[in-house]
Scaffold this motif. Structure first.
Motif, PDB file in Angstrom:
ATOM      1  N   ALA A 221      15.073  -3.449   0.407  1.00 16.68           N
ATOM      2  CA  ALA A 221      13.858  -4.067  -0.127  1.00 16.68           C
ATOM      3  C   ALA A 221      14.140  -5.472  -0.642  1.00 16.68           C
ATOM      4  CB  ALA A 221      13.276  -3.203  -1.247  1.00 16.68           C
TER       5      ALA A 221
ATOM      6  N   ALA B 213      12.868  -9.034   1.041  1.00 17.43           N
ATOM      7  CA  ALA B 213      12.112  -9.936   0.175  1.00 17.43           C
ATOM      8  C   ALA B 213      12.700 -11.341   0.241  1.00 17.43           C
ATOM      9  CB  ALA B 213      12.127  -9.416  -1.260  1.00 17.43           C
TER      10      ALA B 213
ATOM     11  N   LEU C 170       8.189  -9.727   4.094  1.00 15.97           N
ATOM     12  CA  LEU C 170       7.775  -9.180   2.799  1.00 15.97           C
ATOM     13  C   LEU C 170       7.084  -7.826   2.966  1.00 15.97           C
ATOM     14  CD1 LEU C 170       6.457 -12.469   1.165  1.00 15.97           C
ATOM     15  CD2 LEU C 170       8.516 -11.202   0.520  1.00 15.97           C
ATOM     16  N   LEU C 171       6.395  -7.626   4.092  1.00 14.41           N
ATOM     17  CA  LEU C 171       5.765  -6.335   4.353  1.00 14.41           C
ATOM     18  C   LEU C 171       6.811  -5.236   4.515  1.00 14.41           C
ATOM     19  CD1 LEU C 171       3.041  -7.409   6.945  1.00 14.41           C
ATOM     20  CD2 LEU C 171       2.676  -6.775   4.555  1.00 14.41           C
TER      21      LEU C 171
ATOM     22  N   SER D  18       9.722  -5.251   3.050  1.00  9.42           N
ATOM     23  CA  SER D  18      10.214  -4.999   1.699  1.00  9.42           C
ATOM     24  C   SER D  18       9.294  -4.022   0.966  1.00  9.42           C
ATOM     25  CB  SER D  18      10.305  -6.315   0.920  1.00  9.42           C
ATOM     26  OG  SER D  18      10.739  -6.095  -0.403  1.00  9.42           O
ATOM     27  N   VAL D  19       7.982  -4.237   1.084  1.00  8.12           N
ATOM     28  CA  VAL D  19       7.013  -3.346   0.435  1.00  8.12           C
ATOM     29  C   VAL D  19       7.102  -1.941   1.018  1.00  8.12           C
ATOM     30  CG1 VAL D  19       4.552  -2.898   0.122  1.00  8.12           C
ATOM     31  CG2 VAL D  19       5.450  -5.211  -0.189  1.00  8.12           C
ATOM     32  N   THR D  20       7.297  -1.847   2.331  1.00  9.11           N
ATOM     33  CA  THR D  20       7.414  -0.537   2.979  1.00  9.11           C
ATOM     34  C   THR D  20       8.615   0.232   2.448  1.00  9.11           C
ATOM     35  OG1 THR D  20       6.397  -1.422   4.997  1.00  9.11           O
ATOM     36  CG2 THR D  20       7.604   0.644   5.204  1.00  9.11           C
TER      37      THR D  20
ATOM     38  N   LEU E 285       9.914  -0.128  -0.532  1.00 12.52           N
ATOM     39  CA  LEU E 285       9.599   0.287  -1.896  1.00 12.52           C
ATOM     40  C   LEU E 285       8.718   1.534  -1.905  1.00 12.52           C
ATOM     41  CD1 LEU E 285       8.958  -3.185  -3.577  1.00 12.52           C
ATOM     42  CD2 LEU E 285      10.962  -1.711  -3.832  1.00 12.52           C
ATOM     43  N   LEU E 286       7.785   1.607  -0.956  1.00 12.78           N
ATOM     44  CA  LEU E 286       6.959   2.807  -0.846  1.00 12.78           C
ATOM     45  C   LEU E 286       7.804   4.008  -0.413  1.00 12.78           C
ATOM     46  CD1 LEU E 286       3.778   1.321   0.884  1.00 12.78           C
ATOM     47  CD2 LEU E 286       4.023   2.028  -1.503  1.00 12.78           C
TER      48      LEU E 286
END
Length: 211
Positions: A84, A88, A187-188, A190-192, A194-195
């Protein structure tokens, strides 16, 4: 994690000159073609991600044995956090990081995912970063369920089909956003990750990590 694997490959292929960052078979094929054509520039372009993938596996094993002493749950959480943060950084500095460095980072992250996320449910093996093994397992389970009349194998086949679909969707989503916002689409990813951390830590569905 499988969706993130698709996003990683879609990002590397679309944003970084059609280099495969997760499944390295494509890079090995292109490396062999570059060798046959005596093209040193293309050789390096595909050789470096392969080496980075190998180094990612080695780093993963070192961290697992030296820092977490084989605790798979802790190692998986660390891998997700590392990935992540890495994506980022790639997304924020996309305009300044050379393609070769991004490919190295992505290949290393893919190696860590592949090394640490291998089992689906009750010991069923899967790949989080490419589809060949999952397609084989889907086909085997489909055969056993259809011709062996085993309903549990049909359910297992559906699980593998869902994994393949998740990878497919990841590639579609990331490629779509790369075309529209460029390298910042990392960045998407990275968010994935984190989810995905929510699932690995068992914060959703009553504790998925322990199933």
């Amino acid at each position: 994690m499988v969706c993130a694997g698709g996003m990683m490959d879609g990002y590397a292929f679309t944003a970084h000159d059609q280099v495969f960052a997760t499944g390295q078979t494509g890079n090995v094929v292109r490396l062999a073609l570059a060798t046959s054509l005596l093209d040193p520039c293309s050789f390096l372009r595909y050789f470096i991600p392969i080496v980075s993938f190998i180094m990612g596996i080695i780093l993963s094993r070192l961290v697992s044995s030296r820092c977490f002493h084989g605790r798979q749950d802790q190692m998986q959480s660390w891998v997700i956090d590392f990935e992540a943060i890495t994506f980022a950084v790639i997304g924020v500095f996309a305009d300044y990081i050379p393609d070769v460095l991004s490919d190295c980072l992505i290949a290393s992250c893919a190696a860590m995912s592949f090394e640490n996320f291998r089992e689906l449910g009750q010991g069923s093996r899967y790949s989080s970063t490419y589809c060949t093994g999952n397609l084989r397992s889907f086909s085997e389970a489909l055969y056993e369920g259809t011709f062996g009349h085993e309903p549990s194998e049909l359910r297992r086949a559906l699980h593998y089909l869902a994994l393949i679909g998740s990878f497919f969707i990841g590639v579609v989503i990331c490629s779509y956003f790369v075309e529209r916002i460029g390298g910042s689409a990392a960045l998407l990813i990275s968010v994935t990750f984190l989810l995905a951390r929510l699932f690995v830590d068992g914060w959703l569905s009553g504790g998925l990590a322990s199933e």
